[in-house]
Enzyme design. Structure first.
Site, PDB file in Angstrom:
ATOM      1  N   ALA A 251      -8.774  14.947 -31.115  1.00 11.81           N
ATOM      2  CA  ALA A 251      -9.723  15.840 -31.777  1.00 11.81           C
ATOM      3  C   ALA A 251     -11.140  15.288 -31.705  1.00 11.81           C
ATOM      4  CB  ALA A 251      -9.277  16.115 -33.209  1.00 11.81           C
ATOM      5  N   SER A 252     -11.808  15.222 -32.823  1.00  8.56           N
ATOM      6  CA  SER A 252     -13.219  14.835 -32.840  1.00  8.56           C
ATOM      7  C   SER A 252     -13.457  13.338 -32.705  1.00  8.56           C
ATOM      8  CB  SER A 252     -13.879  15.358 -34.110  1.00  8.56           C
ATOM      9  OG  SER A 252     -13.985  16.762 -34.018  1.00  8.56           O
ATOM     10  N   LEU A 253     -12.408  12.546 -32.568  1.00  8.42           N
ATOM     11  CA  LEU A 253     -12.618  11.110 -32.354  1.00  8.42           C
ATOM     12  C   LEU A 253     -13.313  10.826 -31.036  1.00  8.42           C
ATOM     13  CD1 LEU A 253      -9.301   9.571 -33.697  1.00  8.42           C
ATOM     14  CD2 LEU A 253     -11.568   9.466 -34.707  1.00  8.42           C
TER      15      LEU A 253
ATOM     16  N   TYR B 176     -23.044  19.527 -38.416  1.00  8.67           N
ATOM     17  CA  TYR B 176     -22.036  19.061 -37.475  1.00  8.67           C
ATOM     18  C   TYR B 176     -21.884  20.081 -36.360  1.00  8.67           C
ATOM     19  CZ  TYR B 176     -17.652  17.188 -35.732  1.00  8.67           C
ATOM     20  OH  TYR B 176     -16.681  16.641 -34.942  1.00  8.67           O
TER      21      TYR B 176
END
Length: 196
Positions: A83-85, A184
């Site tokens: 995901a957003s990692l 974001y």
């Protein structure tokens, strides 16, 4: 739990650690470390893969992939959603490596890389200063968080060619002046990936 370091090895390119200058004994120490963490319930489980010189020298699953709704044994072949990692681990780190190498400046204008990247325009029709690379990194470029996926698919098809997507993102109406508001934005990181 996942660490990704040089993961371009294919699962079939195996070698003994000693064949690539590593120690089997030292790699076995990973077993103890991860088993202890699983026993402490630091995380449900892990899959470790260590590669060197294009060869996989260690690959092992530990613990479980989930606890709820019921425990599920971890398998080496399981796929993890990062995901957003990827934003801080891959994209931001890669940008900062280029900065460190002197190949990119955080103060460079986004429009120098994405020609269609338009500035914020206020209610009086006045354009703001140009967004910089650091604005994309810090989610302060003025870009909205997301794009309308259906609209993008209708315009460009699926999968959408990267150049067209980035051009589309660049032309989107900006929500604020660069550096003024934190919002974001996955779109900002798509732009950074393109710049990379």
């Amino acid at each position: 739990f996942i660490f990704l370091i040089n993961c371009n090895q294919r699962a079939t390119d195996f070698a003994k650690p000693e064949e690539v200058g590593m120690s089997s004994l030292r790699l076995r120490q990973l077993d103890t470390i991860v088993k202890e963490a699983v026993t402490r319930r630091d995380f449900p489980g892990a899959v470790l893969l260590v590669g060197r010189k294009g060869k996989v020298v260690y690959r092992k699953a530990f613990g479980e992939s989930q606890w709820i709704p019921k425990p599920l044994v971890m398998e080496e072949s399981m796929i993890f959603d990062l995901a957003s990692l990827t934003k801080p681990i891959a994209t931001a780190t890669s940008i900062m490596i280029l900065v460190e190498q002197g190949r990119l400046s955080l103060d460079e204008k986004v429009k120098d890389f994405i020609l269609d990247f338009t500035p914020y325009v206020d209610e009086n029709g006045q354009a703001s200063e140009d967004a910089r690379i650091w604005h994309l990194l810090t989610h302060t470029s003025g870009l909205p968080p997301y794009a309308d996926v259906q609209e993008v698919e209708e315009l460009f098809g699926r999968p959408c060619p990267e150049e067209r997507l980035v051009s589309y993102i660049g032309r989107l109406k900006k929500n604020s002046r660069p550096g003024m508001v934190f919002q974001y934005s996955c779109l900002g990181y798509i732009c950074l990936a393109h710049i990379l």
